[in-house]
Design a protein around this motif. Structure first.
Motif, PDB file in Angstrom:
ATOM      1  N   THR A 174     -33.262 -10.173 -32.011  1.00  9.35           N
ATOM      2  CA  THR A 174     -32.133 -10.804 -31.335  1.00  9.35           C
ATOM      3  C   THR A 174     -32.605 -11.530 -30.076  1.00  9.35           C
ATOM      4  O   THR A 174     -33.667 -11.228 -29.529  1.00  9.35           O
ATOM      5  N   SER A 181     -30.156 -12.909 -37.417  1.00  8.08           N
ATOM      6  CA  SER A 181     -29.237 -12.467 -36.369  1.00  8.08           C
ATOM      7  C   SER A 181     -29.516 -13.169 -35.041  1.00  8.08           C
ATOM      8  O   SER A 181     -28.666 -13.175 -34.156  1.00  8.08           O
ATOM      9  N   ARG A 206     -22.487  -8.903 -34.255  1.00  4.82           N
ATOM     10  CA  ARG A 206     -23.618  -8.564 -35.130  1.00  4.82           C
ATOM     11  C   ARG A 206     -23.137  -7.840 -36.380  1.00  4.82           C
ATOM     12  O   ARG A 206     -23.644  -8.074 -37.478  1.00  4.82           O
TER      13      ARG A 206
END
Length: 175
Positions: free
Chosen positions: A94, A133, A163
């Motif tokens: 991320t 993501s 998420r």
């Protein structure tokens, strides 16, 4: 379904709303790395699960990528030994906040992007799924928005919903 990962994966189980991950197992610990995930991978391999999500990489951003590539490849091989048809996802690292990127030598936007390129390459080479993501959570400049993080890496409970929604809408189905 089994999730293997670090604190950012652990947060998925903590901040999941309702019964989003009904029956899923979470093998996740703070500061976990792919190097130390062997027991979790073995447990997942023996669990009989159909899907495994691997969310590791944030804590390894400054490590040698060639060595890490082998650890990821070995983990995939272990998961396939017990079930060659198991669906495996490599989850992108991320984004980090702009402030974190500007003040850290390890947790930088460029390191995250480079690591994700490696994960994508592994996914292609090994025939597993890559779950992006990073793009889903980054702002228009490629950073984690500063208002959704306290220290530049983990995000607020509300941002975990984003998420989780990604996981609910981006998956392979055998149908």
């Amino acid at each position: 379904t089994v999730f293997i990962g670090n604190s950012l994966v652990n947060g998925l189980s903590i901040y999941a709303y309702g019964d989003v991950f009904h029956g899923a197992a979470f093998y996740a610990e703070n500061s976990m790395t792919i190097i130390g995930a062997g027991d979790f991978v073995s447990r997942a391999a023996g669990s009989g699960c159909r899907k495994v999500y691997i969310g590791l990489g944030m804590n390894e951003l400054s490590y040698d990528k060639d060595a890490l590539r082998q650890y990821f490849t070995d983990a995939i091989a272990t998961l396939r030994e017990s079930d060659p048809d198991r669906i495996i996802y490599l989850m992108a690292v991320t984004p980090v906040s702009r402030h974190k990127s500007d003040t850290s030598s390890d947790f930088t936007k460029s390191r995250v992007q480079s690591f994700n390129e490696m994960l994508y390459s592994i996914a292609e080479d090994e025939g597993v799924w890559y779950l992006d993501s990073y793009t889903a959570l980054a702002d228009e400049d490629g950073y984690l928005p500063s208002d959704v993080t306290a220290d530049g890496v983990p995000f607020t409970p509300d941002y975990y919903k984003r998420r989780i929604e990604l996981l609910q809408t981006h998956y392979y189905t055998e149908d």
